[in-house]
Each structure stands twice: as C-alpha cells, then as structure tokens.
Design a protein around this motif. Structure first.
Motif, PDB file in Angstrom:
ATOM      1  N   SER A  74      42.813  58.903  41.677  1.00 56.09           N
ATOM      2  CA  SER A  74      43.749  57.821  41.371  1.00 56.09           C
ATOM      3  C   SER A  74      44.709  58.323  40.303  1.00 56.09           C
ATOM      4  N   ILE A  75      45.923  57.815  40.312  1.00 53.70           N
ATOM      5  CA  ILE A  75      46.914  58.228  39.325  1.00 53.70           C
ATOM      6  C   ILE A  75      47.487  56.986  38.643  1.00 53.70           C
ATOM      7  N   GLU A  76      48.131  57.220  37.522  1.00 56.89           N
ATOM      8  CA  GLU A  76      48.681  56.123  36.721  1.00 56.89           C
ATOM      9  C   GLU A  76      50.001  56.572  36.117  1.00 56.89           C
ATOM     10  N   TYR A  77      51.000  55.720  36.213  1.00 55.06           N
ATOM     11  CA  TYR A  77      52.251  55.988  35.508  1.00 55.06           C
ATOM     12  C   TYR A  77      52.917  54.668  35.160  1.00 55.06           C
ATOM     13  N   PHE A  78      53.774  54.738  34.153  1.00 55.61           N
ATOM     14  CA  PHE A  78      54.452  53.543  33.657  1.00 55.61           C
ATOM     15  C   PHE A  78      55.801  53.425  34.349  1.00 55.61           C
ATOM     16  N   ILE A  79      55.940  52.389  35.137  1.00 54.11           N
ATOM     17  CA  ILE A  79      57.126  52.240  35.968  1.00 54.11           C
ATOM     18  C   ILE A  79      58.380  51.968  35.136  1.00 54.11           C
ATOM     19  N   GLU A  80      58.209  51.479  33.900  1.00 54.77           N
ATOM     20  CA  GLU A  80      59.368  51.238  33.042  1.00 54.77           C
ATOM     21  C   GLU A  80      59.888  52.521  32.394  1.00 54.77           C
ATOM     22  N   GLY A  81      59.125  53.591  32.462  1.00 63.12           N
ATOM     23  CA  GLY A  81      59.558  54.850  31.880  1.00 63.12           C
ATOM     24  C   GLY A  81      59.210  54.989  30.421  1.00 63.12           C
ATOM     25  N   GLY A  82      59.440  53.971  29.624  1.00 62.05           N
ATOM     26  CA  GLY A  82      59.149  54.004  28.193  1.00 62.05           C
ATOM     27  C   GLY A  82      58.620  52.659  27.738  1.00 62.05           C
ATOM     28  N   ARG A  83      58.249  52.603  26.466  1.00 65.88           N
ATOM     29  CA  ARG A  83      57.697  51.364  25.910  1.00 65.88           C
ATOM     30  C   ARG A  83      58.791  50.324  25.699  1.00 65.88           C
ATOM     31  N   SER A  84      58.476  49.082  26.012  1.00 70.16           N
ATOM     32  CA  SER A  84      59.410  47.984  25.785  1.00 70.16           C
ATOM     33  C   SER A  84      59.444  47.651  24.304  1.00 70.16           C
ATOM     34  N   ARG A  85      60.643  47.624  23.737  1.00 70.12           N
ATOM     35  CA  ARG A  85      60.797  47.282  22.327  1.00 70.12           C
ATOM     36  C   ARG A  85      60.999  45.787  22.120  1.00 70.12           C
ATOM     37  N   THR A  86      61.271  45.051  23.190  1.00 74.96           N
ATOM     38  CA  THR A  86      61.549  43.617  23.058  1.00 74.96           C
ATOM     39  C   THR A  86      60.412  42.735  23.537  1.00 74.96           C
ATOM     40  N   GLY A  87      59.439  43.303  24.246  1.00 74.62           N
ATOM     41  CA  GLY A  87      58.362  42.502  24.810  1.00 74.62           C
ATOM     42  C   GLY A  87      58.618  42.080  26.234  1.00 74.62           C
ATOM     43  N   ARG A  88      59.847  42.212  26.700  1.00 72.61           N
ATOM     44  CA  ARG A  88      60.160  41.934  28.104  1.00 72.61           C
ATOM     45  C   ARG A  88      59.913  43.187  28.934  1.00 72.61           C
ATOM     46  N   LEU A  89      59.730  43.007  30.246  1.00 66.88           N
ATOM     47  CA  LEU A  89      59.674  44.163  31.123  1.00 66.88           C
ATOM     48  C   LEU A  89      61.054  44.816  31.186  1.00 66.88           C
ATOM     49  N   LEU A  90      61.084  46.147  31.120  1.00 62.39           N
ATOM     50  CA  LEU A  90      62.329  46.883  31.280  1.00 62.39           C
ATOM     51  C   LEU A  90      62.635  47.031  32.763  1.00 62.39           C
ATOM     52  N   GLN A  91      63.874  47.367  33.061  1.00 68.40           N
ATOM     53  CA  GLN A  91      64.218  47.623  34.456  1.00 68.40           C
ATOM     54  C   GLN A  91      63.440  48.841  34.948  1.00 68.40           C
ATOM     55  N   PRO A  92      62.904  48.799  36.172  1.00 64.69           N
ATOM     56  CA  PRO A  92      62.039  49.896  36.641  1.00 64.69           C
ATOM     57  C   PRO A  92      62.820  51.189  36.845  1.00 64.69           C
ATOM     58  N   GLY A 112      32.910  51.449  36.066  1.00 58.56           N
ATOM     59  CA  GLY A 112      32.196  52.380  36.928  1.00 58.56           C
ATOM     60  C   GLY A 112      33.076  53.183  37.847  1.00 58.56           C
ATOM     61  N   PHE A 113      34.392  53.193  37.631  1.00 53.94           N
ATOM     62  CA  PHE A 113      35.313  53.953  38.473  1.00 53.94           C
ATOM     63  C   PHE A 113      35.810  55.186  37.730  1.00 53.94           C
ATOM     64  N   ALA A 114      36.239  56.184  38.510  1.00 53.20           N
ATOM     65  CA  ALA A 114      36.735  57.422  37.916  1.00 53.20           C
ATOM     66  C   ALA A 114      38.029  57.153  37.150  1.00 53.20           C
ATOM     67  N   VAL A 115      38.194  57.839  36.022  1.00 50.32           N
ATOM     68  CA  VAL A 115      39.395  57.700  35.196  1.00 50.32           C
ATOM     69  C   VAL A 115      40.596  58.271  35.947  1.00 50.32           C
ATOM     70  N   PRO A 116      41.735  57.570  35.972  1.00 53.32           N
ATOM     71  CA  PRO A 116      42.896  58.079  36.704  1.00 53.32           C
ATOM     72  C   PRO A 116      43.587  59.221  35.969  1.00 53.32           C
ATOM     73  N   HIS A 117      44.331  60.016  36.727  1.00 52.94           N
ATOM     74  CA  HIS A 117      45.250  60.985  36.142  1.00 52.94           C
ATOM     75  C   HIS A 117      46.499  60.222  35.698  1.00 52.94           C
TER      76      HIS A 117
END
Length: 798
Positions: free
Chosen positions: A366-384, A310-315
């Motif tokens: 509301s806004i949304e962005y991926f703090i890792e910059g790109g998709r993780s290829r290993t399954g671990r979190l990438l450095q921010p 029920g919330f507005a979709v983020p940018h």
C-alpha cells in the motif's frame, strides 16, 4: 521445548487434515531444527500426523514426512540454497513408479514473535519475525527471546499428484517448478501475517534500473549529454537511491512501541474512525491512502493507526525537504520514499520515479501520499495536485494486476504543533526550512498537551469503476499513446475531486472546532456563557438533524461540557460571567474553524440571505443559493452536485425553522427572520458570519474587476490587488481570518469565473466580462448589508 510456548492456527487445521485420505508430508519454508521441533510438538498436541514419522513409498523405500524448501547457509545473515529438495525428488520418483500413490503436501510455517503490537519489550521487537534471511546464531537469539510467543500455521493439503500433472516434464524440472509454487504459497501465508515482502532497498533499486523504460531513458540521456553509458547509468542509480525507501520491519515494530508512549504524552487519545473500511477493501486490492495534510505528525499518526489495526505500514511519498541527516534515514526505514517538488529539468528522474512507484505497487505494498502537495496553513483543504494521482493511474493502466482503491483520510486536531509558524507564514514571514536542529528544538513541545486527534477514513474511491464511467473500453486502450488520451486526464481530475470531497465528508467535529466557529463570529471573541451555550446547542442540533454525511463524527459532549473542555484546554478564559478566547490562542482558532467550515456552509449561506433582508421569497433564496453555491462548493469541496441544491435548500430551511431561526409563510412561498431584538436573531446572525466573510471576499474581487473595467487588467495583477485590499480590510476592521487575504483563494475564484464563462481572456491576455458579472454583483448586494458594501467600495476606491 520447556521454554517455547506456541499457538496453532487456523482453528480447523485438525479437522481439515482428518478429512484428507492421503499420506501427509509437511513442507517448511526454511530448514531450521527449531521450526521442526515446534511443528513436531504442535502436531503431537493437536493429534495431527507428526512430521517425524516415515511415509511408506512402497518400492521406493520410506521418507520422513517433512522437508524444507530451502536451506540457509551462514551463521548470522545467511544466504539460501534454493535447489530442489532431495526429499521432493524422492517423492516424485515414487509417484512415477506407483501410479496409485499420492501424497498430500501441507505447507507449514512457524512465526516467532508474530504479534509485535502485543509486545512490551524492545528486545523482543528487534528479534521478531520478518522477511530477512536468518542464520543459526540469529535464530538462537530469536528462540531465546521470542520463544514464548510463537505461532504454528498449517495450510491447506495439496495433492502432489495434481502438481505433477500440471508441471509435466523431467523430474528435476518438475521438482523446481513445484518447489517454486510451494514457496509462493508459503510467501502468501507469511504476507498475510507480516505484510508483503519488502526485500532490501538494493534489490528494488536494481529491479527499477533493469526495466525497459529506465534503460531507454539511460540511452536517451547518453545521447543528449554526450556521456558514456556507465555515467548515464550512474545518474539513474543516484535518482533511484535518492527516492527509494529502506523499509525495516524490526524498525517499525520498535517505533510502534515508542510512538505509543509519545502519543500518550502528547495527546489525550488517537481516535481511528471507520477502521472497518480497511478490512473491507484490503483483500485483493492495491490500497492508496490519500490523506489531507495538516501537520508533520500526519505521516506517523496514519502509519501508527494502520499498524495498530494489524495491517502493513504503507510506503509514504515524502517531500525531499524531509530527507535530513539521520532523520531521513529513519524515515526511509519507516517506509518513506522521497519525491522532489518539481520533476522539471530531468526526464530521467521522472522515468525512474514512475518505475519505482510501479515496482512497489506491483509487489502489493500500500502507498500513501498527500494529494494537496503541502501542509494547509489555513485549515482548509488546498486545491489538489494531481501529479501523483496521474502517475498512480498510469502505472495501473500499464500493468493492471490488482485493482486500485483510493482511501481518503481526514485528520482532525484539537491543537496543531505548527500553528504558530502557520500564522507567521500567512502574515508574510518566510517559511522556515526544515532542519535536524529544528526538529531537535521542537522536542520542547513534548511538555505540552494537544488534546485528542481524530483519524477518519473516508468513502473509498474505486479506480476501475471511475475508469468505466469515463471510458468503458479502457481495458483495451493501454498502449502508451492511448494512455495519454483526453479521457485519462478527465479520469485524473474526477479521481482528485472525489478524493477531496470524500476527505471532507469524513470530518471529525471536536469541541475546539465548535468553539472556534462560534467565538470567531463575534466582534471581540467574547460572549455571555448562556449565549455561547445556546449557539453551541444550535450547531450540534444542525449537525445531527441534517447530517453532512454518514462518515462525519460529532463530539458526544453537550454544550456545557464543551465549555468546560475549552477551559481545561486553556482555549477559554472566564470573567464576569463572560467567556472569551484566550489571547495567545485566538490567532490560531481560525485554523480549527476552517477544518469543519464546510459542514455548516449551506446553513450559513442561507443565514446570509437574511443578513440584510427581513423577508425573502423561496425562489429568491433558491436563486441566490444557485448563484453562489458553485463557488463555495469548489472552494470547500462540498459533497453535493449542483442539481441537488434546490432540495438541500428546502431541507435546510425547514431545519432552521425547527430551530426557531426562520418562519415560513402558510404556503411556504416566503420566509421571515426573527425579530431583531430576539435571541434567535442573534443566533442567525452568528450563523451567517463564516459565509459572510467568503461572500465579502468574492464581492471584493468583483468590485475591483468592475472598477478596473473589461479588458484592462490581467489575472495575476487582479489577484495581487485583491490580496492587498483584503489585507487592508483585515487591518481596518480588526477581524482575524488569515485565509481572507490568501491569494490562492482569489486565484481559485477567478479561475472558476473563467471556467463558467463569466470571465474570458481577450487577445492581449486581459480579463474581459459582460452583463453576467453585473448580475452576480447585484445578487451579492442583496446578501451584503449596505454598510459592508460601502466599506468594500471605499477600500477599493482607495
């Protein structure tokens, strides 16, 4: 009226108006006969004062008890006449002539098709209520199609006499000010139901181009490049057009229905965990969603989950590589705005982007962005990558209108669509460029099943509290030169670290994660069913007895049910009372193991201590944990501070003892592992395997550095040599762990050695070290077996 069905809100509307002693006059947002008719019927049924009645104004005559603030002009898409309504001027003159008279203005709104998540018809979704201007012809179709699902919302009565007192001046000027305030009140009411007014893309772009900073950047571009002002302004407009979203509420409504069908076809369910967090932080705050990035599906899944709550979709900040023909247009309508991978080479682009970000935040989106910059290829979190976090904080400091709350988001997939391409890229294949044709080719995946998806919200990070810790006087230090101060850089780093830790602290443990953790620890990814069941039960017990955090969700399946689920997902293959990973799925399983590796990092590290030691003193275990923990913590974004480690180590040792994997001496000064031939010894050995590989990687880097000698090798050369030797180890010893030879992990380890003073750069840019590195190597030798150390040294010698 025979066709329309309406609901009246809020529930206490009649009681509130009954307590009001003043004559009532309803205020509609726009003049539509259909809105007036529905309001009339709703008031009649609820026994409220009717808008069709006349209000007695004494000597000023009589006035109908309802007027609209604006009148639409046009047949399809209309323009608005925003002049002060004549009815309002009449009321103001009556109040001026009669000091004892007062009128209660009651904001009233009629929403057609207000609940798109309950619709089943795409046609109804297209004509549902939004912020767009509506002419007579479109309103006809809206009433025809959505008339059965209409909401009448009655606001709080407002004293017109009080409004006049606070808007002193000529009647015409006071009427304009009062009308503006009433429009704002109705806009807030509409925003609560539909999300904020996103306006048209063209309007936002023009707003950005009119800002002082963009104008200054245009002037600077004109001087530097020797071009006309018109040409420089054209460049700025091109940047804004490249960036800006073109959000469409109708498009989002339609796509929500499409994605409901898509998710039901692809997945066995989408679990949205800790949704109450949104309801807690949404009121009065600017929400910034910061998810981890596992798949291209992340964009759509999070927007869908938020919408269904029920919330507005983020940018959403999307990479410019996704601005593909046709697809890019659809993404913009869904709220995506595009960002370049690098801002270098164009100072104007940086200014335009920051002003666009500030504009959508100031509007309350509301806004949304991926703090890792790109998709993780290993399954671990990438450095921010802290660029977007920095711009968000700087935009807030320049215009601190609404407090910012970062909401971390964890995605847990049981099967990732891009798994095959990730394995190829880690093996050295070039990354395939995104294309429209590639998207169309991926549609064949719709025939496959991908298990369940978990979208867990992490603990929010409140920016004002974070800034207060870094600089208590930050509210007074918002000038441009002070925004660049060192305390701001520290705030950005602290925010990024807190976000990454909170993402991991909201992990979802699935059956696939657990099967990957167990079977990848075995030499050939095969086990007896009884042994597999016991190891799964061990991991479930550890996760529940010493939980990583309150937001971690663990599968409710038992060990037996997990095995059955693995077979149904074609992850496990049964034969001769043995269970093994399915051959084509085995290369991908490291990804799912790495998703939750951090949850068992500490017990795995303690199990490593007994990998080549029968008995260890508690103080030696504490020293080893203290020595290695900072590097594992930085790599896996563990949630505990270093000063918490001693207590955590004792708690975890006791948990391992309760599981029968360790035995403490009477005084607790020493710990012993089980007999080598026992089942518990095998369980302890399997538990150690995930962190053993990490320690091997550390020891490999240290061995190469020691062999090269102090002051003889640069960091980049060492990183490349580490990657080459790690690939050689994987080839020779046959274990599959793609991140083992990931250069970025070696880079992070060496950076941390430098940050902690173990390594330093000499005058020639070479890595220098002293006895501290030798002591770290000595502790690693205590953990690793002689055979493993010999293998690593033999490879580094080669």
């Amino acid at each position: 009226m025979l066709w329309v069905r309406h609901a009246l809100g809020p529930e206490d509307a009649a009681a509130r108006l009954a307590r009001n002693p003043r004559p009532v006059c309803y205020v509609l947002e726009q003049h539509h006969a259909s809105d007036f008719a529905v309001l009339q019927r709703a008031c009649a049924r609820a026994r409220l004062p009717r808008p069709s009645r006349q209000v007695d104004l004494g000597d000023s005559g009589r006035q109908r008890a309802c007027f609209a603030l604006t009148r639409s002009v046009g047949v399809w898409r209309s323009r608005l006449d925003r002049r002060a309504p004549p009815a309002l001027l009449t009321l103001l003159r009556a109040l001026a002539d009669q000091p004892e008279l007062d009128i209660a203005l009651v904001p009233a709104a009629v929403y057609w098709g207000r609940a798109p998540q309950k619709e089943r018809s795409w046609l109804r979704l297209i004509f549902s209520e939004d912020w767009a201007l509506v002419g007579s012809l479109q309103r006809f179709f809206t009433v025809l199609i959505n008339g059965r699902n209409t909401l009448v919302q009655i606001g709080e009565p407002i004293s017109l006499r009080a409004l006049v007192a606070s808007n002193a001046g000529k009647p015409a000027l006071a009427a304009r000010r009062i009308a503006r305030g009433l429009r704002l009140e109705l806009a807030k009411q509409r925003s609560a139901h539909l999300g904020p007014d996103l306006s048209h893309r063209r309007v936002i772009v023009q707003e950005v181009l009119n800002t002082h900073r963009v104008r200054a950047a245009v002037a600077s571009e004109r001087r530097e490049r020797g071009i006309s002002r018109r040409a420089a302004l054209h460049i700025a407009r091109q940047h804004a057009d490249e960036i800006a979203a073109n959000y469409s509420h109708a498009f989002v409504n339609v796509m929500a229905r499409l994605f409901t069908r898509l998710w039901n076809r692809l997945y066995d369910g989408v679990e949205f965990g800790h949704a109450a967090t949104l309801r807690e932080v949404a009121p009065g705050n600017e929400i910034v969603f910061v998810p981890c990035h596992r798949s291209h599906m992340d964009y759509m899944l999070l927007s869908y989950a938020i919408y269904m709550q029920g919330f507005a979709v983020p940018h959403i900040a999307a990479g410019i590589n996704l601005n593909l023909p046709i697809i890019g247009r659809f993404l913009r309508k869904g709220g995506a705005f595009f960002i370049r991978r690098s801002f270098r080479g164009s100072s104007m682009y940086t200014v335009v982007f920051m002003q666009y970000l500030a504009a959508i935040m100031a509007r309350g989106h509301s806004i949304e962005y991926f703090i890792e910059g790109g998709r993780s290829r290993t399954g671990r979190l990438l450095q921010p990558r802290t660029g977007m976090v920095s711009m968000t904080i700087r935009s807030f400091l320049r215009e601190p209108t609404r407090p910012i709350v970062f909401v971390p988001v964890y995605f847990g997939y049981e099967r990732v669509m891009e798994a095959a391409s990730y394995v190829g890229e880690l093996s050295g294949q070039p990354k395939k460029k995104e294309s429209t044709l590639g998207v169309l080719r991926s549609l064949r995946l719709l025939r496959e099943k991908f298990g369940r998806v978990h979208v867990n919200l992490g603990e929010p990070v409140h920016l004002t509290a974070l800034l207060d810790r870094q600089e208590p006087e930050w509210r007074h230090l918002v000038a441009e030169e002070q925004v660049r101060a060192s305390w701001l850089n520290r705030s950005v780093d602290e925010a990024a670290l807190a976000i990454m830790r909170n993402i991991n602290a909201a992990a979802a443990v699935t059956p696939i994660n657990l099967l990957a953790l167990v079977l990848l620890a075995t030499p050939r990814h095969v086990m007896l069913e009884a042994d597999l069941r016991q190891q799964l039960e061990l991991y479930l017990q550890l996760l529940r007895s010493v939980p990583y955090g309150p937001r971690v969700t663990v599968t409710s399946l038992s060990a037996t049910q997990i095995i059955a689920y693995g077979e149904s997902m074609q992850v496990l293959v049964r034969g001769d009372n043995l269970l093994r990973l399915e051959a084509t799925r085995a290369p991908f399983m490291a990804y799912y193991r790495n998703n939750v590796l951090h949850l068992l990092a500490l017990p795995s590290l303690l199990a490593c201590c007994f990998f080549s030691n029968t008995t260890l003193r508690t103080e030696d275990i504490q020293r080893l944990a203290w020595r290695i923990y900072p590097y594992i913590s930085a790599e896996l974004f563990l949630c505990w501070e270093e000063n918490e480690v001693p207590g955590l180590v004792l708690d975890m040792l006791r948990a391992l003892a309760q599981c029968g994997l360790l035995e403490a001496s009477a005084d607790g000064a020493t710990w012993r592992r089980p007999a080598p031939a026992s089942a518990q010894a095998m369980q302890l050995s399997l538990l150690a395997q995930p962190m053993i590989q990490t320690i091997e990687r550390y020891y490999l880097a240290i061995a190469l550095l020691i062999r090269a000698g102090s002051g003889t090798i640069t960091q980049s050369h060492l990183e490349e040599r580490c990657k080459t030797m790690a690939q050689r180890m994987v080839t020779l010893y046959g274990f599959y762990s793609p991140e083992f030879f990931d250069r970025t992990l070696f880079e992070g380890f060496i950076d941390l050695l430098r940050a902690r003073g173990v390594l330093r750069l000499d005058g020639e840019g070479k890595l220098a070290f002293d006895d501290v590195l030798m002591r770290i190597a000595s502790d690693a030798q205590l953990v690793l077996s002689e055979a493993l150390r010999h293998s690593i040294l033999q490879i580094t010698h080669g």
